[in-house]
Design a protein around this motif. Structure first.
Motif, PDB file in Angstrom:
ATOM      1  N   CYS A 101       0.808  -1.219   0.000  1.00  0.00           N
ATOM      2  CA  CYS A 101       0.000   0.000   0.000  1.00  0.00           C
ATOM      3  C   CYS A 101       0.840   1.266   0.000  1.00  0.00           C
ATOM      4  CB  CYS A 101      -0.929   0.013   1.207  1.00  0.00           C
ATOM      5  SG  CYS A 101      -2.085  -1.336   1.141  1.00  0.00           S
ATOM      6  N   GLN A 102       1.994   1.229   0.642  1.00  0.00           N
ATOM      7  CA  GLN A 102       2.739   2.476   0.762  1.00  0.00           C
ATOM      8  C   GLN A 102       4.081   2.418   0.061  1.00  0.00           C
ATOM      9  OE1 GLN A 102       2.594   4.124   4.618  1.00  0.00           O
ATOM     10  NE2 GLN A 102       0.560   3.308   5.029  1.00  0.00           N
ATOM     11  N   VAL A 160      -6.211  -2.446   8.664  1.00  0.00           N
ATOM     12  CA  VAL A 160      -6.610  -2.283   7.267  1.00  0.00           C
ATOM     13  C   VAL A 160      -5.710  -1.272   6.600  1.00  0.00           C
ATOM     14  CG1 VAL A 160      -8.607  -1.965   5.800  1.00  0.00           C
ATOM     15  CG2 VAL A 160      -8.921  -2.437   8.198  1.00  0.00           C
ATOM     16  N   ASP A 161      -5.451  -1.481   5.335  1.00  0.00           N
ATOM     17  CA  ASP A 161      -4.765  -0.472   4.550  1.00  0.00           C
ATOM     18  C   ASP A 161      -5.370  -0.457   3.150  1.00  0.00           C
ATOM     19  OD1 ASP A 161      -1.275   0.486   4.840  1.00  0.00           O
ATOM     20  OD2 ASP A 161      -3.038   1.585   4.120  1.00  0.00           O
ATOM     21  N   VAL A 162      -5.127   0.637   2.445  1.00  0.00           N
ATOM     22  CA  VAL A 162      -5.808   0.805   1.164  1.00  0.00           C
ATOM     23  C   VAL A 162      -4.792   0.987   0.050  1.00  0.00           C
ATOM     24  CG1 VAL A 162      -7.297   2.338  -0.132  1.00  0.00           C
ATOM     25  CG2 VAL A 162      -7.839   1.799   2.215  1.00  0.00           C
ATOM     26  N   VAL A 211      -4.488   1.931  -4.097  1.00  0.00           N
ATOM     27  CA  VAL A 211      -5.220   2.446  -5.251  1.00  0.00           C
ATOM     28  C   VAL A 211      -4.728   1.691  -6.477  1.00  0.00           C
ATOM     29  CG1 VAL A 211      -5.794   4.501  -6.542  1.00  0.00           C
ATOM     30  CG2 VAL A 211      -5.307   4.671  -4.119  1.00  0.00           C
ATOM     31  N   TYR A 265     -10.352   1.278  -5.347  1.00  0.00           N
ATOM     32  CA  TYR A 265      -9.708   1.114  -4.045  1.00  0.00           C
ATOM     33  C   TYR A 265      -9.661  -0.369  -3.718  1.00  0.00           C
ATOM     34  CZ  TYR A 265     -10.438   6.006  -2.729  1.00  0.00           C
ATOM     35  OH  TYR A 265     -10.421   7.358  -2.654  1.00  0.00           O
ATOM     36  N   GLU A 309      -9.117  -2.643  -0.523  1.00  0.00           N
ATOM     37  CA  GLU A 309      -8.919  -2.660   0.924  1.00  0.00           C
ATOM     38  C   GLU A 309      -8.241  -3.971   1.305  1.00  0.00           C
ATOM     39  OE1 GLU A 309     -12.773  -2.443   2.540  1.00  0.00           O
ATOM     40  OE2 GLU A 309     -13.294  -0.596   1.489  1.00  0.00           O
TER      41      GLU A 309
END
Lengths: 236, 455
Positions: free
Chosen positions: A27-28, A43-45, A47, A61, A63
């Protein structure tokens, strides 16, 4: 931008295999500096561009629900965990390449999710044995990820990778083997990144584009037997 | 000749215990992990085997099996081996595995683990100073020195576990303390949990989108490099990154809340299961036992207080006292020697079996709760250390439960320790542990229902 559509993907696996590090990396795009135990669910999102590079490109998105705990937890913990398993669109199974037991436990994890409608005290009808039919009927896309690849010595690598290939075949899923502390495994354009992208695309397709006539798993009022198609009441 | 037969009996039984420890390790403790360092498994099984052999020797002492000289020899040998393992081997290996986990020191594992072991020995030695456990005529490296210190640690552990167990046992058995939990409570809490998760997700979505836009625009939100970069970052800061930090703080708070809600829900489910269990036959039986144990617990606390306040240590063991009472007050005549042997055998046997079983169960629960794949080796070795010390001090304390004629061998083997001190120390720690467990459980019990009442 907050009105993008969403899909929910569970990240399951034993304690300590590296799910939190994996989710953080996905996610990051950064390595998680201080991993600690996940209590409950984090949780993380991400895109994601569905069908990137084509005219039908659309952003969604994704999740990623990282559920903590072990397969052998108390039944009260298991009952609480089932609340996170509603409306699941995809499952990522994570195991530790240096620990065979974590790979074996993946069967029990997947059964815990797929059987969540049955008796919540955690009594599995099949004693955790692998049953090909259940997985054949399953409509939720699966992905198997093996972590800590860097800790496998060169000489043992072949044997370990053969074993994981069998595992992925059992689940009828793709597999990715990586090291969560090194972002280059998921660098854009690498085969791992392509597999990941394909998996997410499949999840999005299952959720949004294959509604008519197919069963959508995860609705709260689905019937209590497997197999076959049934009328689906879907609501967003 | 008889010595050889005796020794072969002892060795066979030791191998049996070793096998049992091995199986326990594989099936119970390391169920979810892969054993890569067999040293750990061997050490654990060896500690278990030698501890059980000590108990076996006590039983043999009571029953009069094997000749007394071979018993004495095996006692001494057993004790030496156990002390060797507890004081030298296990601490060294704990240091070694602990250091192997730290990536930085990987190359110089051996010297660092030796350093850790020396630190341990220093503190271990210092432990003996504040306690009046030795007479100065003992040499510096004698068995008595080591045993006395191991005994202090082990007795403290035993008393802590005992105190907590004595209070916790009636609390868990009795259904009087069960809070009333309905399905609606659980559903309401689950709804709150999911709402919190949704809030976290929506904030993370904003963050993800903001990051993506910043990345696409080419803004650098990492630490600016170079001299001018630093000056610039002092005066101006990108508005995007400021927003992100703010949202991140909100997300951290929400995540903490979600963890709390999760744990509360688990608690509610567990209570609900206990309520259902208490309605079954087995549950009712345990409830009744709970009342019985609570009386026993109050009695023990009372006795411990009396012992400390009036500074007395029991001279006779419960068996002899019980027999005296029946003979003198109830007038029943029977063969004292014969019965005292058998009754003390049964009593001591029960004490031994329940303490071994209780300890293994507690260790397993503890291990599941705190271990992870990285630290499993270190934790198992710590548990083996605790187990060894626990069993050694059980031998020390069990002396009080045996009639006089059987105590001599323990006194002989362990040397002139101040046994009375250990009993006094046990009483003190037991009292402290029991009272603080009562306080702790009371606070936990009070706090829980108020949390659920909150809207």
């Amino acid at each position: 931008m907050a009105s993008l559509d969403r899909v929910k993907v569970l990240v399951l696996g034993d304690s300590g295999v590296g799910k939190s590090s994996l989710v953080h990396l996905l996610c990051q795009n950064q390595v998680l500096g201080n991993p600690s135990w996940t209590v409950g669910c984090s949780v993380d999102v991400r895109v994601h561009d569905y069908k990137e590079g084509t005219p039908e490109e659309k952003t969604y998105y994704i999740e990623l629900w990282d559920v903590g705990g072990s397969v052998g937890s108390a039944s009260s913990v298991k009952s609480t965990r089932t609340v996170f398993y509603n409306s699941v669109n995809g499952i990522i199974l994570v195991h530790d390449l240096t620990n065979k037991k974590s790979s074996q436990n993946l069967y029990r994890w997947s059964l815990e999710v797929l059987n969540r409608d049955s008796v919540p005290t955690g009594v599995l009808v099949m004693n955790g044995d692998y049953d090909q039919e259940k997985f054949a009927d399953n409509q939720i896309p699966l992905l198997v990820i093996g972590t800590k690849l860097d800790q496998i010595h060169e000489t043992k690598r072949h044997e370990v990778l053969t074993r994981t290939a069998f595992l992925a075949e059992d689940f009828n899923a793709e597999e990715i083997n990586l090291d969560c502390t090194n972002p280059r495994y998921l660098a854009a354009g690498s085969s791992n990144a392509v597999k990941l992208s394909r998996f997410f695309d499949k999840v999005i397709e299952m959720r949004y584009f294959l509604r008519d006539g197919n069963q959508i798993p995860g609705l709260p009022d689905r019937k209590r037997f497997w197999g076959g198609t049934f009328k689906n009441l879907h609501y967003d | 000749m008889s010595f050889l037969i005796d020794s072969s009996i002892m060795i066979t039984s030791q191998i049996c215990f070793f096998g049992f420890g091995w199986l326990f390790f594989m099936r119970q403790l390391f169920k979810d992990y892969e054993v890569r360092q067999y040293v750990v498994q061997v050490i654990f099984s060896v500690t278990f085997a030698f501890s059980c052999t000590m108990f076996e020797l006590i039983i043999f002492e009571i029953l009069g099996v094997l000749s007394s000289s071979s018993r004495y020899f095996h006692w001494k040998m057993n004790l030496c081996v156990i002390l060797l393992i507890l004081v030298f081997m296990i601490p060294f290996y704990i240091g070694y595995f602990f250091v192997s986990n730290i990536r930085l020191l990987h190359k110089q594992r051996l010297p660092f683990s030796c350093l850790l072991w020396l630190t341990f020995m220093y503190f271990f030695w210092k432990l003996g100073d504040p306690f009046p456990i030795l007479s100065p005529k003992h040499g510096i490296l004698s068995i008595e020195q080591l045993i006395s210190r191991v005994g202090v640690i082990g007795v403290t552990l035993m008393a802590l576990l005992s105190g907590f167990g004595a209070v916790n046992c009636p609390y868990t058995y009795m259904s009087y303390f069960l809070r009333n939990v309905t399905d609606t409570d659980i559903l309401a809490l689950e709804r709150r949990l999911l709402q919190t998760m949704d809030m976290i997700i929506s904030k993370k979505k904003r963050m993800a989108v903001a990051r993506r836009t910043m990345f696409q625009k080419g803004e650098v939100h990492n630490k600016p490099s170079g001299f001018w970069g630093m000056i610039k970052s002092v005066t101006t800061s990108a508005p995007g990154s400021e927003n992100l930090t703010l949202i991140q703080q909100e997300v951290d708070a929400l995540e903490e809340l979600s963890r709390q809600l999760f744990l509360e829900t688990v608690d509610l489910y567990a209570t609900k299961e206990r309520i259902e269990y208490s309605k079954t036959f087995k549950g009712k039986y345990f409830n009744f036992l709970g009342y019985f144990f609570s009386i026993y617990c109050v009695w023990k606390i009372f006795m411990a207080t009396i012992n400390i306040v009036f500074d007395r240590v029991g001279k006779t063991d419960p068996v002899t006292r019980g027999i005296e009472i029946t003979v003198n007050y109830l007038g029943i005549q029977f063969d004292v020697k014969f019965w005292s042997q058998h009754i003390s055998f049964i009593l001591v046997g029960i004490i031994i079996v329940t303490s071994i079983r209780g300890l293994l169960i507690t260790l397993t629960k503890f291990f599941y709760a705190i271990s992870s794949s990285k630290s499993s080796n270190v934790i198992v070795l710590l548990l083996a250390q605790i187990m060894g010390m626990y069993f050694v001090s059980s031998v020390l304390l069990i002396r009080m439960s045996m009639p006089l004629e059987y105590r001599t061998i323990i006194t002989e083997v362990l040397g002139e320790l101040q046994f009375n001190f250990y009993h006094r120390w046990f009483d003190v720690i037991f009292l402290v542990s029991a009272l603080s467990s009562i306080l702790f459980l009371y606070l936990a019990h009070k706090q829980a229902p108020e949390k659920h009442m909150a809207p």
